[in-house]
Enzyme design. Sequence first.
Site, short mmCIF file in Angstrom:
data_model
loop_
_atom_site.label_atom_id
_atom_site.label_comp_id
_atom_site.label_asym_id
_atom_site.label_seq_id
_atom_site.Cartn_x
_atom_site.Cartn_y
_atom_site.Cartn_z
N ASN A 1 0.87 -1.18 0.00
CA ASN A 1 0.00 0.00 0.00
C ASN A 1 0.91 1.23 0.00
O ASN A 1 1.50 1.56 1.02
CB ASN A 1 -0.88 -0.04 1.26
CG ASN A 1 -1.73 1.21 1.40
OD1 ASN A 1 -1.84 2.02 0.48
ND2 ASN A 1 -2.35 1.37 2.57
N TRP A 2 0.99 1.86 -1.15
CA TRP A 2 1.92 3.00 -1.27
C TRP A 2 1.34 4.29 -0.72
O TRP A 2 2.03 5.32 -0.68
CB TRP A 2 2.33 3.18 -2.74
CG TRP A 2 3.14 2.03 -3.29
CD1 TRP A 2 3.64 0.97 -2.58
CD2 TRP A 2 3.53 1.81 -4.64
NE1 TRP A 2 4.33 0.11 -3.41
CE2 TRP A 2 4.28 0.61 -4.69
CE3 TRP A 2 3.33 2.52 -5.83
CZ2 TRP A 2 4.82 0.10 -5.86
CZ3 TRP A 2 3.87 2.01 -7.02
CH2 TRP A 2 4.61 0.81 -7.03
N LYS A 3 0.10 4.26 -0.31
CA LYS A 3 -0.57 5.44 0.29
C LYS A 3 -0.34 6.68 -0.58
O LYS A 3 -0.25 6.57 -1.80
CB LYS A 3 -0.09 5.65 1.73
CG LYS A 3 -0.15 4.36 2.56
CD LYS A 3 0.00 4.61 4.01
CE LYS A 3 0.03 3.28 4.75
NZ LYS A 3 -0.01 3.41 6.17
N HIS B 1 -9.38 0.69 4.95
CA HIS B 1 -8.09 0.88 5.62
C HIS B 1 -8.31 1.78 6.84
O HIS B 1 -9.15 2.67 6.83
CB HIS B 1 -7.09 1.52 4.65
CG HIS B 1 -5.70 1.53 5.20
ND1 HIS B 1 -5.27 2.50 6.08
CD2 HIS B 1 -4.66 0.67 5.03
CE1 HIS B 1 -4.02 2.23 6.42
NE2 HIS B 1 -3.63 1.14 5.80
N GLU C 1 -6.83 4.22 7.92
CA GLU C 1 -6.75 5.67 7.63
C GLU C 1 -8.04 6.17 7.00
O GLU C 1 -8.43 7.32 7.21
CB GLU C 1 -5.53 5.94 6.73
CG GLU C 1 -4.23 5.80 7.53
CD GLU C 1 -3.06 5.24 6.76
OE1 GLU C 1 -3.05 5.34 5.53
OE2 GLU C 1 -2.15 4.68 7.41
N GLU D 1 -5.32 -5.47 10.53
CA GLU D 1 -4.28 -4.46 10.77
C GLU D 1 -4.57 -3.73 12.08
O GLU D 1 -5.35 -2.78 12.11
CB GLU D 1 -4.29 -3.44 9.63
CG GLU D 1 -4.03 -4.03 8.27
CD GLU D 1 -3.47 -2.99 7.31
OE1 GLU D 1 -2.34 -3.16 6.88
OE2 GLU D 1 -4.15 -1.99 7.05
N GLY E 1 2.42 1.77 10.80
CA GLY E 1 3.33 2.89 10.66
C GLY E 1 4.02 3.30 11.95
O GLY E 1 4.62 4.36 12.04
N SER F 1 3.53 -2.72 10.29
CA SER F 1 4.99 -2.73 10.44
C SER F 1 5.64 -4.05 10.07
O SER F 1 6.61 -4.48 10.72
CB SER F 1 5.37 -2.30 11.87
OG SER F 1 4.88 -1.00 12.14
N GLY G 1 2.83 -1.37 4.31
CA GLY G 1 2.89 0.07 4.06
C GLY G 1 4.32 0.50 3.79
O GLY G 1 4.86 0.34 2.70
N GLY G 2 4.97 1.06 4.82
CA GLY G 2 6.30 1.65 4.69
C GLY G 2 7.31 0.78 3.94
O GLY G 2 8.00 1.26 3.02
#
Length: 250
Positions: free
Chosen positions: A9-11, A95, A97, A167, A173, A213, A234-235
């Site tokens: 997920n490159w957000k 998600h 977010e 998640e 994150g 993470s 994510g990251g």
Amino acid sequence: MRKNIVAGNWKMNCDLPMTQDLIAKIITELPDTLNCELMVAPSHPFLYAAFNASLETPIEVIAQNVSQHENGAFTGEVSIDMLQSVGIQTVIIGHSERRNTFLESDQELAEKAKAAIENGMRVIFCIGEHLEQRKTGNHFETVTAQIEKGLFDLTAKEWKQIVLAYEPVWAIGTGETASPEQAQEMHEHIRKFVADKYGDKTAQNVSILYGGSVKSSNATEIFAKPDVDGGLIGGASLDATSFIDIAKAF
Ligand code: PEP
């Protein structure tokens, strides 16, 4: 048969050159064989470029969000038809977010999931508890309520298009990861909850990803758990080498 999936997920992190560069690097680093499906979710304006770059590779380009509405006066939204017109067949819905920053409700997420499924898309539906809910022992019921409200109007047949992503919000994150045991405990609980409603066959066939993470250094032990079928990353998905290393953990 449930599938192993690693999805990045490159957000809201990559513009067009970064998107093109990242997907090109991932393609360069692809090993001859992978024991999982590999997906990446760039931002909406770059889906078509990423989709074209992914042709004739095992990478599936997916979307980070979609509207539940078919078309019309919804400024700033992107429809299912629009995504499909640029080759996208899978979308992330719910998600944390989207739930917490953009205040998307259970009802709205249920409508999005239903609309995407009815139009033949695959949905990666995210669920997960806040730290406070875990501390007070409410994590299981928080997560199962999200599944019930979001997805229990679907038929068993429609569930074939569902992938779940557990998640925990406190692990997204933050550098803090659920232990493999915590992930397994929740995934097992989720699978049983799905089995109670739809039967064992549906529950055994649904892929349940863990997100929060995940890195190349912890992916192997998390993915080794019997009810963990992959990761939503994510990251660590913003670096081609670490993303591919995570995929190689299967
Ligand atoms: C995510 O945003 O879905 C996620 C899991 O992020 P990270 O891997 O950075 O925790």
